[in-house]
Design a protein around this motif. Sequence first.
Motif, PDB file in Angstrom:
ATOM      1  N   LEU A   1       0.872  -1.169   0.000  1.00 62.16           N
ATOM      2  CA  LEU A   1       0.000   0.000   0.000  1.00 62.16           C
ATOM      3  C   LEU A   1       0.912   1.222   0.000  1.00 62.16           C
ATOM      4  CD1 LEU A   1      -2.507  -1.220   2.725  1.00 62.16           C
ATOM      5  CD2 LEU A   1      -2.957  -1.074   0.262  1.00 62.16           C
ATOM      6  N   GLU A   2       1.112   1.821  -1.179  1.00 63.25           N
ATOM      7  CA  GLU A   2       1.957   3.002  -1.324  1.00 63.25           C
ATOM      8  C   GLU A   2       1.094   4.220  -1.007  1.00 63.25           C
ATOM      9  OE1 GLU A   2       4.430   5.686  -1.507  1.00 63.25           O
ATOM     10  OE2 GLU A   2       5.329   3.783  -2.071  1.00 63.25           O
ATOM     11  N   LEU A   3       1.362   4.851   0.137  1.00 67.25           N
ATOM     12  CA  LEU A   3       0.506   5.942   0.612  1.00 67.25           C
ATOM     13  C   LEU A   3       1.227   7.285   0.680  1.00 67.25           C
ATOM     14  CD1 LEU A   3      -1.452   4.118   3.472  1.00 67.25           C
ATOM     15  CD2 LEU A   3      -1.986   4.264   1.031  1.00 67.25           C
ATOM     16  N   SER A   4       2.315   7.447  -0.046  1.00 68.66           N
ATOM     17  CA  SER A   4       3.076   8.705   0.025  1.00 68.66           C
ATOM     18  C   SER A   4       2.280   9.908  -0.463  1.00 68.66           C
ATOM     19  CB  SER A   4       4.387   8.589  -0.751  1.00 68.66           C
ATOM     20  OG  SER A   4       4.127   8.301  -2.117  1.00 68.66           O
ATOM     21  N   ASP A   5       1.269   9.684  -1.297  1.00 67.89           N
ATOM     22  CA  ASP A   5       0.436  10.784  -1.784  1.00 67.89           C
ATOM     23  C   ASP A   5      -0.903  10.888  -1.045  1.00 67.89           C
ATOM     24  OD1 ASP A   5       2.290  11.652  -3.689  1.00 67.89           O
ATOM     25  OD2 ASP A   5       1.601  10.164  -5.146  1.00 67.89           O
ATOM     26  N   VAL A   6      -1.023  10.161   0.055  1.00 69.45           N
ATOM     27  CA  VAL A   6      -2.212  10.265   0.897  1.00 69.45           C
ATOM     28  C   VAL A   6      -1.920  11.306   1.973  1.00 69.45           C
ATOM     29  CG1 VAL A   6      -3.690   9.052   2.558  1.00 69.45           C
ATOM     30  CG2 VAL A   6      -2.984   7.921   0.434  1.00 69.45           C
ATOM     31  N   THR A   7      -2.780  12.290   2.085  1.00 69.19           N
ATOM     32  CA  THR A   7      -2.542  13.389   3.027  1.00 69.19           C
ATOM     33  C   THR A   7      -3.220  13.186   4.372  1.00 69.19           C
ATOM     34  OG1 THR A   7      -4.406  14.623   2.100  1.00 69.19           O
ATOM     35  CG2 THR A   7      -2.214  15.059   1.176  1.00 69.19           C
TER      36      THR A   7
ATOM     37  N   GLU B   1       3.018  -4.031   8.272  1.00 69.51           N
ATOM     38  CA  GLU B   1       4.401  -3.563   8.391  1.00 69.51           C
ATOM     39  C   GLU B   1       4.435  -2.155   7.802  1.00 69.51           C
ATOM     40  OE1 GLU B   1       8.526  -4.383   6.031  1.00 69.51           O
ATOM     41  OE2 GLU B   1       7.361  -6.141   6.620  1.00 69.51           O
ATOM     42  N   VAL B   2       4.894  -1.181   8.586  1.00 68.14           N
ATOM     43  CA  VAL B   2       4.959   0.192   8.119  1.00 68.14           C
ATOM     44  C   VAL B   2       6.390   0.510   7.725  1.00 68.14           C
ATOM     45  CG1 VAL B   2       4.605   2.622   8.702  1.00 68.14           C
ATOM     46  CG2 VAL B   2       3.010   0.889   9.551  1.00 68.14           C
ATOM     47  N   SER B   3       6.553   1.001   6.492  1.00 70.05           N
ATOM     48  CA  SER B   3       7.861   1.367   5.976  1.00 70.05           C
ATOM     49  C   SER B   3       7.861   2.848   5.642  1.00 70.05           C
ATOM     50  CB  SER B   3       8.164   0.554   4.716  1.00 70.05           C
ATOM     51  OG  SER B   3       9.315   1.032   4.085  1.00 70.05           O
ATOM     52  N   THR B   4       8.861   3.577   6.129  1.00 67.84           N
ATOM     53  CA  THR B   4       8.930   5.011   5.849  1.00 67.84           C
ATOM     54  C   THR B   4       9.824   5.307   4.660  1.00 67.84           C
ATOM     55  OG1 THR B   4      10.714   5.248   7.464  1.00 67.84           O
ATOM     56  CG2 THR B   4       8.468   5.677   8.230  1.00 67.84           C
ATOM     57  N   SER B   5      10.403   4.284   4.056  1.00 70.13           N
ATOM     58  CA  SER B   5      11.264   4.510   2.884  1.00 70.13           C
ATOM     59  C   SER B   5      10.618   3.997   1.619  1.00 70.13           C
ATOM     60  CB  SER B   5      12.605   3.828   3.080  1.00 70.13           C
ATOM     61  OG  SER B   5      12.440   2.448   3.239  1.00 70.13           O
TER      62      SER B   5
END
Length: 118
Positions: free
Chosen positions: A61-67, A114-118
């Motif tokens: 789940l790529e959420l980098s564009d979720v605000t 699993e949460v990944s910040t990279s």
Amino acid sequence: MNTPHQVPASAARGSVPRLAVFPLAGRSGVRAAGEIALTTRAIWEGVLEEAVLEDDDVYYLELSDVTFVDVAGASALAAAAGRLQDGRRFVVRRPPSALRRTLDLLWPDQAGIEVSTS
């Protein structure tokens, strides 16, 4: 997930939150953009339900564009993770910081996330 999901145009006017979801190329998962809130929850829950039915061990789940993700959106993620078969997990990439904090606070031992910040 083969098709993108979006809030219908009639609901996307003004300040109503929007959510667009697209399949990831080359791996099992989606990229989301926008907000996960009351008006977009059905889209989010549909994405998670499809993910639970997938066969791959890891669903991204790529959420980098979720605000923004409200607590109900975080709850839907935790509930979906609880329905995953043993050994399967969601890898949540670059989520909003509030989602990380909510998961840590309310579902600290959820093995399916699993949460990944990279």
